[in-house]
Design a protein around this motif. Structure first.
Motif, short mmCIF file in Angstrom:
data_model
loop_
_atom_site.label_atom_id
_atom_site.label_comp_id
_atom_site.label_asym_id
_atom_site.label_seq_id
_atom_site.Cartn_x
_atom_site.Cartn_y
_atom_site.Cartn_z
N SER A 75 0.69 -1.31 -0.03
CA SER A 75 -0.02 0.00 -0.01
C SER A 75 0.84 1.35 -0.05
CB SER A 75 -0.99 0.04 1.23
OG SER A 75 -1.85 -1.12 1.17
N THR A 76 2.05 1.19 0.72
CA THR A 76 2.74 2.45 0.90
C THR A 76 4.18 2.40 0.28
OG1 THR A 76 3.76 1.45 2.99
CG2 THR A 76 1.66 2.68 3.17
N GLY A 77 4.69 1.43 -0.34
CA GLY A 77 6.00 1.10 -0.55
C GLY A 77 7.11 1.29 0.41
N LYS A 78 6.72 1.44 1.59
CA LYS A 78 7.83 1.41 2.76
C LYS A 78 8.37 0.04 3.16
CE LYS A 78 8.10 2.19 7.86
NZ LYS A 78 7.45 1.94 8.95
N ILE A 79 9.44 0.12 3.29
CA ILE A 79 10.48 -1.38 3.78
C ILE A 79 10.15 -1.64 4.83
CG2 ILE A 79 12.52 -2.05 3.89
CD1 ILE A 79 13.92 -0.16 1.77
N GLU A 80 9.59 -2.92 5.05
CA GLU A 80 9.33 -3.43 6.42
C GLU A 80 10.16 -4.60 6.69
OE1 GLU A 80 5.08 -3.93 6.13
OE2 GLU A 80 4.57 -1.81 6.38
N GLY A 81 11.09 -4.98 5.79
CA GLY A 81 12.05 -6.04 6.49
C GLY A 81 13.03 -6.11 5.34
N THR A 82 14.13 -6.67 5.71
CA THR A 82 15.36 -6.95 4.79
C THR A 82 16.06 -7.94 5.34
OG1 THR A 82 16.99 -5.45 5.91
CG2 THR A 82 15.76 -4.54 4.14
N ARG A 83 16.73 -8.71 4.41
CA ARG A 83 17.62 -9.90 4.67
C ARG A 83 18.85 -9.82 3.48
NH1 ARG A 83 16.09 -14.75 7.06
NH2 ARG A 83 14.60 -13.35 8.29
N ASP A 84 20.12 -10.00 4.49
CA ASP A 84 21.19 -9.79 3.59
C ASP A 84 21.18 -10.96 2.60
OD1 ASP A 84 22.12 -7.60 5.11
OD2 ASP A 84 23.33 -8.81 6.64
N GLY A 85 22.14 -10.68 1.67
CA GLY A 85 22.45 -11.62 0.71
C GLY A 85 23.49 -12.81 1.14
N ARG A 86 23.28 -13.68 0.42
CA ARG A 86 24.30 -15.14 0.78
C ARG A 86 25.40 -15.26 -0.18
NH1 ARG A 86 21.04 -19.52 3.39
NH2 ARG A 86 19.69 -18.19 4.45
N ASP A 87 25.51 -14.66 -1.32
CA ASP A 87 26.58 -14.78 -2.30
C ASP A 87 27.47 -13.57 -2.37
OD1 ASP A 87 28.32 -15.82 -4.30
OD2 ASP A 87 26.98 -15.20 -6.01
N ASP A 88 28.30 -13.31 -1.74
CA ASP A 88 29.22 -12.04 -1.57
C ASP A 88 30.56 -12.45 -2.19
OD1 ASP A 88 30.10 -9.50 -1.45
OD2 ASP A 88 30.25 -9.44 0.33
N SER A 89 30.95 -12.77 -3.48
CA SER A 89 31.97 -13.07 -4.06
C SER A 89 32.72 -11.92 -4.18
CB SER A 89 31.53 -14.00 -5.44
OG SER A 89 30.99 -13.06 -6.24
N GLY A 90 32.28 -10.72 -4.40
CA GLY A 90 32.98 -9.81 -4.47
C GLY A 90 33.35 -9.28 -5.83
N GLU A 91 32.65 -10.03 -6.73
CA GLU A 91 32.81 -9.90 -8.48
C GLU A 91 31.38 -8.80 -8.64
OE1 GLU A 91 34.97 -11.14 -10.46
OE2 GLU A 91 36.14 -12.12 -8.84
N PRO A 92 31.71 -7.91 -9.42
CA PRO A 92 30.67 -7.14 -9.82
C PRO A 92 29.62 -8.04 -10.84
CG PRO A 92 32.45 -6.54 -11.01
CD PRO A 92 32.87 -7.57 -10.16
N ASP A 93 28.41 -8.00 -10.57
CA ASP A 93 27.35 -8.72 -11.34
C ASP A 93 26.56 -7.65 -12.17
OD1 ASP A 93 25.48 -10.69 -12.08
OD2 ASP A 93 25.26 -11.36 -10.01
N ASN A 94 26.37 -7.90 -13.37
CA ASN A 94 25.47 -7.04 -14.17
C ASN A 94 24.37 -7.72 -14.66
OD1 ASN A 94 27.59 -4.88 -14.20
ND2 ASN A 94 28.70 -6.15 -15.64
N THR A 95 24.12 -8.66 -13.79
CA THR A 95 22.76 -9.42 -14.14
C THR A 95 21.80 -9.11 -13.13
OG1 THR A 95 23.36 -11.52 -12.94
CG2 THR A 95 23.96 -11.56 -15.12
N SER A 96 20.40 -9.45 -13.40
CA SER A 96 19.44 -9.13 -12.57
C SER A 96 18.99 -10.46 -11.66
CB SER A 96 18.21 -8.64 -13.01
OG SER A 96 17.70 -9.60 -14.14
N GLY A 97 18.45 -10.43 -10.56
CA GLY A 97 18.24 -11.37 -9.67
C GLY A 97 17.09 -12.29 -10.59
#
Length: 124
Positions: A75-97
């Motif tokens: 209804s509002t677009g307000k962020i109500e929760g987040t979770r950190d990612g699992r794959d942090d290889s440090g490589e730039p990723d130009n693809t989308s999820g």
């Protein structure tokens, strides 16, 4: 239907539960009524390069290629929760999820090359 500048820059447009979500690679999201073309809200999901979202009656979920997740109130677009990612290889990723899958309260989140994790959206 007239398209605003933010929508014209969208990297994806997805119809979920009667709302069109325009996403931008920077994390921006616009919710638009497909009936009227009216923008319902603009928000920053804080999730870069998000893929196709999943939606429940109360939240829309976005994930990055690394598996970082944000839950926005439909209804509002307000962020109500987040979770950190699992794959942090440090490589730039130009693809989308990859597309998220919501089954009941279980959200299946693809990340990296061939990995998936699940989370209970009630605890997000």
């Amino acid at each position: 239907m007239r398209v605003s500048g933010k929508q014209a820059e969208a990297s994806g447009a997805y119809l979920r539960r009667g709302t069109v979500y325009f996403t931008r690679g920077s994390g921006g999201v616009s919710a638009v009524s497909p009936r009227t073309g009216r923008t319902l809200w603009d928000s920053n999901s804080t999730v870069e390069q998000q893929g196709p979202p999943a939606a429940s009656a109360t939240h829309v979920y976005f994930a990055s290629p690394s598996g970082r997740v944000a839950a926005l109130n439909v209804s509002t677009g307000k962020i109500e929760g987040t979770r950190d990612g699992r794959d942090d290889s440090g490589e730039p990723d130009n693809t989308s999820g990859a597309p998220l899958t919501l089954v009941g309260d279980a959200l299946y989140v693809p990340y990296g090359d061939r990995s998936v994790y699940t989370l209970d959206v009630r605890t997000l």
